[in-house]
Design a protein around this motif. Structure first.
Motif, PDB file in Angstrom:
ATOM      1  N   ARG A   1     -55.807 -32.868  59.276  1.00 30.96           N
ATOM      2  CA  ARG A   1     -54.545 -33.588  59.500  1.00 30.96           C
ATOM      3  C   ARG A   1     -53.479 -32.666  60.091  1.00 30.96           C
ATOM      4  NH1 ARG A   1     -54.804 -36.618  53.923  1.00 30.96           N
ATOM      5  NH2 ARG A   1     -56.069 -38.390  54.542  1.00 30.96           N
ATOM      6  N   VAL A   2     -53.395 -31.455  59.540  1.00 30.10           N
ATOM      7  CA  VAL A   2     -52.398 -30.489  60.021  1.00 30.10           C
ATOM      8  C   VAL A   2     -52.715 -30.079  61.461  1.00 30.10           C
ATOM      9  CG1 VAL A   2     -51.522 -28.133  59.723  1.00 30.10           C
ATOM     10  CG2 VAL A   2     -51.789 -29.629  57.738  1.00 30.10           C
TER      11      VAL A   2
ATOM     12  N   THR B   1     -54.369 -31.581  63.780  1.00 32.02           N
ATOM     13  CA  THR B   1     -54.358 -32.640  64.794  1.00 32.02           C
ATOM     14  C   THR B   1     -53.138 -33.546  64.696  1.00 32.02           C
ATOM     15  OG1 THR B   1     -55.617 -34.184  63.409  1.00 32.02           O
ATOM     16  CG2 THR B   1     -56.880 -32.688  64.835  1.00 32.02           C
ATOM     17  N   LYS B   2     -52.149 -33.131  63.927  1.00 32.66           N
ATOM     18  CA  LYS B   2     -50.932 -33.927  63.719  1.00 32.66           C
ATOM     19  C   LYS B   2     -51.269 -35.333  63.235  1.00 32.66           C
ATOM     20  CE  LYS B   2     -48.457 -31.267  67.134  1.00 32.66           C
ATOM     21  NZ  LYS B   2     -47.754 -31.240  68.396  1.00 32.66           N
TER      22      LYS B   2
ATOM     23  N   SER C   1     -53.994 -37.119  63.735  1.00 28.10           N
ATOM     24  CA  SER C   1     -54.794 -37.998  64.594  1.00 28.10           C
ATOM     25  C   SER C   1     -56.299 -37.752  64.506  1.00 28.10           C
ATOM     26  CB  SER C   1     -54.359 -37.841  66.055  1.00 28.10           C
ATOM     27  OG  SER C   1     -54.657 -36.534  66.516  1.00 28.10           O
TER      28      SER C   1
END
Length: 93
Positions: free
Chosen positions: A57-58, A60-61, A63
C-alpha cells in the motif's frame, strides 16, 4: 515458499522489484496487462511476506494488489538458522 501475483501501475514496478529482492524473492515473470498495469509473479519465503499488504500500500500509494498461494517448502538458509531457533526457543537467555 509462496507464489505471489502482484499487480501494480508501471510507475511503481521498480520500487516493487527492489522490495521483493530485499525479501529474498525469486522473480518468475513480469507481464504487461491492460491500462499500464504490470503483473509480477514471484516466489517469496513466507517469513518475508507477512507484512507485505501494508508495505505494498505504501509503495503503490494504495493502488497495488496481490494474491498469494502456497508453492513449496524450502530449507532455511544456513545464516538464518540460529535466529529462527532463538526467536522460537522456550528458554530465553
Amino acid at each position: 515458499m509462496g507464489k505471489n501475483y502482484i499487480q501494480v501501475n508501471n510507475e511503481f514496478t521498480g520500487n516493487i522489484l527492489n522490495d521483493l529482492n530485499q525479501r529474498r524473492a525469486r522473480i518468475l515473470s513480469i507481464d504487461e496487462k491492460p491500462e499500464s498495469i504490470k503483473e509480477i509473479t514471484a516466489l517469496v519465503p513466507e517469513a518475508e511476506i507477512q507484512d507485505y499488504v501494508s508495505k505494498l500500500r505504501v509503495l503503490t500509494k494504495g493502488s497495488g494488489f496481490f494474491n498469494r498461494e502456497f508453492d513449496s517448502y524450502q530449507e532455511v538458509p544456513q545464516q538464518m538458522i540460529a535466529k529462527v531457533i532463538e526467536e522460537n526457543s522456550l528458554i530465553k537467555k
